[in-house]
Design a protein around this motif. Structure first.
Motif, PDB file in Angstrom:
ATOM      1  N   TRP A  63       1.338  -0.856   0.364  1.00  0.00           N
ATOM      2  CA  TRP A  63      -0.112   0.637  -0.639  1.00  0.00           C
ATOM      3  C   TRP A  63       0.775   1.169   0.055  1.00  0.00           C
ATOM      4  CZ3 TRP A  63      -4.977  -0.649  -1.783  1.00  0.00           C
ATOM      5  CH2 TRP A  63      -5.220   0.315  -1.568  1.00  0.00           C
ATOM      6  N   ARG A  98       1.523   2.893  -5.725  1.00  0.00           N
ATOM      7  CA  ARG A  98       0.176   2.593  -5.771  1.00  0.00           C
ATOM      8  C   ARG A  98      -0.585   2.076  -7.310  1.00  0.00           C
ATOM      9  NH1 ARG A  98      -3.278   4.780  -1.347  1.00  0.00           N
ATOM     10  NH2 ARG A  98      -1.650   3.897   0.007  1.00  0.00           N
ATOM     11  N   LEU A 134      -2.423  -0.932  -9.404  1.00  0.00           N
ATOM     12  CA  LEU A 134      -4.021  -1.424  -8.974  1.00  0.00           C
ATOM     13  C   LEU A 134      -4.729  -0.922 -10.994  1.00  0.00           C
ATOM     14  CD1 LEU A 134      -4.991   1.384  -6.244  1.00  0.00           C
ATOM     15  CD2 LEU A 134      -5.007  -1.359  -6.079  1.00  0.00           C
ATOM     16  N   PHE A 154      -3.290  -4.320 -12.007  1.00  0.00           N
ATOM     17  CA  PHE A 154      -4.357  -5.717 -11.723  1.00  0.00           C
ATOM     18  C   PHE A 154      -5.254  -5.558 -12.392  1.00  0.00           C
ATOM     19  CE2 PHE A 154      -8.232  -6.891  -9.001  1.00  0.00           C
ATOM     20  CZ  PHE A 154      -7.380  -7.953  -8.781  1.00  0.00           C
ATOM     21  N   SER A 155      -5.996  -4.366 -12.420  1.00  0.00           N
ATOM     22  CA  SER A 155      -7.384  -4.333 -13.773  1.00  0.00           C
ATOM     23  C   SER A 155      -6.904  -4.143 -15.325  1.00  0.00           C
ATOM     24  CB  SER A 155      -7.188  -2.498 -13.545  1.00  0.00           C
ATOM     25  OG  SER A 155      -8.297  -2.167 -12.538  1.00  0.00           O
ATOM     26  N   ASP A 195      -9.796 -13.768 -15.907  1.00  0.00           N
ATOM     27  CA  ASP A 195     -11.589 -13.790 -14.904  1.00  0.00           C
ATOM     28  C   ASP A 195     -11.498 -13.961 -13.493  1.00  0.00           C
ATOM     29  OD1 ASP A 195     -12.469 -13.670 -17.289  1.00  0.00           O
ATOM     30  OD2 ASP A 195     -13.652 -15.675 -18.016  1.00  0.00           O
ATOM     31  N   LYS A 230      -8.825 -13.310 -10.817  1.00  0.00           N
ATOM     32  CA  LYS A 230      -7.540 -13.522 -10.328  1.00  0.00           C
ATOM     33  C   LYS A 230      -7.542 -12.412  -8.960  1.00  0.00           C
ATOM     34  CE  LYS A 230      -8.632  -8.271 -13.124  1.00  0.00           C
ATOM     35  NZ  LYS A 230      -8.597  -7.698 -13.533  1.00  0.00           N
ATOM     36  N   ARG A 231      -6.916 -12.463  -8.288  1.00  0.00           N
ATOM     37  CA  ARG A 231      -6.908 -11.690  -6.808  1.00  0.00           C
ATOM     38  C   ARG A 231      -6.330 -10.760  -6.081  1.00  0.00           C
ATOM     39  NH1 ARG A 231      -8.693 -16.973  -4.060  1.00  0.00           N
ATOM     40  NH2 ARG A 231      -8.686 -17.804  -7.170  1.00  0.00           N
ATOM     41  N   LEU A 232      -6.302  -9.649  -5.801  1.00  0.00           N
ATOM     42  CA  LEU A 232      -5.694  -8.828  -5.215  1.00  0.00           C
ATOM     43  C   LEU A 232      -4.877  -8.789  -4.259  1.00  0.00           C
ATOM     44  CD1 LEU A 232      -4.739  -5.148  -6.503  1.00  0.00           C
ATOM     45  CD2 LEU A 232      -5.337  -5.354  -3.926  1.00  0.00           C
ATOM     46  N   HIS A 233      -4.016  -8.895  -4.046  1.00  0.00           N
ATOM     47  CA  HIS A 233      -3.763  -8.296  -1.781  1.00  0.00           C
ATOM     48  C   HIS A 233      -3.064  -7.283  -1.902  1.00  0.00           C
ATOM     49  CE1 HIS A 233      -5.025 -13.033  -0.268  1.00  0.00           C
ATOM     50  NE2 HIS A 233      -5.934 -12.267  -1.505  1.00  0.00           N
ATOM     51  N   ALA A 234      -3.376  -7.035  -0.578  1.00  0.00           N
ATOM     52  CA  ALA A 234      -2.832  -5.821  -0.153  1.00  0.00           C
ATOM     53  C   ALA A 234      -2.541  -5.768   0.914  1.00  0.00           C
ATOM     54  CB  ALA A 234      -3.352  -3.833  -1.492  1.00  0.00           C
ATOM     55  N   ASN A 235      -1.247  -5.386   1.135  1.00  0.00           N
ATOM     56  CA  ASN A 235      -0.526  -5.266   2.733  1.00  0.00           C
ATOM     57  C   ASN A 235      -0.531  -3.689   3.207  1.00  0.00           C
ATOM     58  OD1 ASN A 235      -0.742  -8.118   4.251  1.00  0.00           O
ATOM     59  ND2 ASN A 235      -0.230  -7.801   2.454  1.00  0.00           N
ATOM     60  N   PRO A 236      -0.140  -2.965   4.032  1.00  0.00           N
ATOM     61  CA  PRO A 236       0.291  -1.598   4.692  1.00  0.00           C
ATOM     62  C   PRO A 236       1.396  -2.392   4.259  1.00  0.00           C
ATOM     63  CG  PRO A 236      -1.164  -2.002   5.717  1.00  0.00           C
ATOM     64  CD  PRO A 236      -1.170  -3.656   5.427  1.00  0.00           C
ATOM     65  N   ASP A 290       3.287 -13.618   5.821  1.00  0.00           N
ATOM     66  CA  ASP A 290       1.723 -14.713   6.100  1.00  0.00           C
ATOM     67  C   ASP A 290       1.323 -14.155   4.874  1.00  0.00           C
ATOM     68  OD1 ASP A 290       0.718 -12.300   6.648  1.00  0.00           O
ATOM     69  OD2 ASP A 290      -1.296 -12.832   8.214  1.00  0.00           O
ATOM     70  N   GLU A 291       1.727 -13.295   4.181  1.00  0.00           N
ATOM     71  CA  GLU A 291       1.383 -12.579   2.547  1.00  0.00           C
ATOM     72  C   GLU A 291       1.704 -14.027   1.924  1.00  0.00           C
ATOM     73  OE1 GLU A 291      -1.455 -12.912   0.442  1.00  0.00           O
ATOM     74  OE2 GLU A 291      -1.513 -10.982   1.453  1.00  0.00           O
TER      75      GLU A 291
END
Lengths: 250, 250
Positions: A196, A203, A207, A210-211, A216, A218-224, A233-234
């Motif tokens: 983030w 950032r 994004l 990713f867009s 079809d 797809k997933r986004l994982h965001a962390n500070p 853990d990510e």
């Protein structure tokens, strides 16, 4: 195209690690393969791991991920040095500032850099999938930051790659148009990481990338946190994502 | 303040479900508690579940999550009807369009709505934590969309809540200033969901709300699709997130 083991390998806790040099078009491609000590009955799933900028094929988290994939899941995993990185250099990549400077210059000035790395990866994959080596099991990609700059094009080009972990990168830099086009061509499931507060790649550009992904699923994982502060853990979540998609059904 | 069971409960596959009415300040608070059929030795972890707009305390995914938390993890779970929702209405919430219209009007016109729901949840939590009922185990929050509009303030106000799943909502709507302030006050770990193509609450407003969260340990998971298209495995990830934080160490 040739493929030669450079050493006899070392084995620890059920995991064999072995250095190789592949050769293609006059280039030496230095790589490391992690594989189960005991040869599996069937071709194991193979994860291609693209390391980050200024590092090399035995970067700590690359070795860690490779070993875990083998030990806990019976997979194989392979890493090769990026352009102007690691054993592609006379100094073996020990001068990190020089590596970094050379990479940014190459990224900017050498329009063939991406295509050459894609060809390197395909040559290595071809060699590893030969029956005497691993054989042709399912294939995944794992690569963040420079591992996305050079890996997203591999995922887009290579139909054998059926799942990918990407991220810490955006629609930015000298190859942003290429990345946009390649992102649109990605069809396999993708887990995409964003930090983030990334100080290296903004950032919003992450994004946007990713867009742009055409998958079809797809997933986004965001962390500070900053560019290199992906939580532990990510990292584990990326491993589980690959395993859940590549595990051979029993 | 009073708390009364409304029925004798039903039990299936180890999970007891029981209707209650709590009363506070002249309001009836209709709720449902899911708990293990066999009373646990120690107070079980309890998840407070805030349902989505136009639905009610027995919305499909609320019942599903509650039952899973009990059956697979030995937790308890509770849901209450939101303002102008479910059994708070003469029509029991069967006229979904009327519920929806009433909610948006209440959100806009009743400045006490959020505080009253926070007080309702605290009263229910107080009652459930009494020794004759569940006792005081660890507490988590799960609520998306309206479950964040009304739940983020609960998480901010209630020190007993030690982990939260939030999302499908942004810094928008009549209470956006309240949400911004409450987000800054959140200190517990948060998993925040965003639907990339949310047609109800704009993506950027969701990202802004994630940014505003004061928790050091927060993470954002985004998936393609509209407001109600959260993928099944993301629901499972929210469950695992709660369980990993609330599970009593053995």
């Amino acid at each position: 195209m040739s493929f030669d083991w450079v050493d006899r390998g070392v084995t620890a806790r059920g995991v064999s690690e072995r250095r190789f040099d592949a050769r293609r078009a006059g280039r030496v491609i230095p790589g490391v393969l992690w594989m189960p000590e005991d040869p599996p009955d069937a071709p194991p799933p193979l994860v291609l791991m693209g390391h980050g900028g200024s590092a090399h094929k035995r970067q700590d988290y690359i070795v860690g991920l490779g070993r875990r994939l083998v030990r806990h899941h019976g997979f194989a995993a392979v890493a090769i040095d990026g352009p102007v990185h690691g054993d592609r250099r006379a100094d073996a990549g020990t001068d990190i500032e020089a590596v970094n400077k050379d990479f940014w210059r190459t990224w900017r000035d050498d329009p063939a850099m991406t295509d050459e790395m894609v060809a390197d990866w395909r040559a290595v994959l071809d060699a590893l999938q030969e029956p005497g080596r691993l054989g042709a099991g399912p294939v995944g990609w794992w690569g963040l930051s420079m591992g996305t700059i050079l890996g997203l094009p591999v995922v887009a080009a290579e139909a054998r790659v059926s799942v990918a972990v990407l991220g810490l990168m955006g629609l930015t830099g000298p190859t942003r148009d290429r990345l946009r086009d390649d992102a649109a061509a990605v069809r396999c499931p993708v887990l995409f990481l964003v930090q983030w507060d990334d100080e290296l790649f903004e950032r919003q550009r992450g994004l946007d990338l990713f867009s742009a992904l055409g998958a079809d699923d797809k997933r986004l994982h965001a962390n500070p946190g900053g560019h290199v502060q992906v939580p532990f853990d990510e990292f584990r979540a990326t491993e589980e994502f690959l395993v859940s998609h590549l595990r051979v059904q029993e």
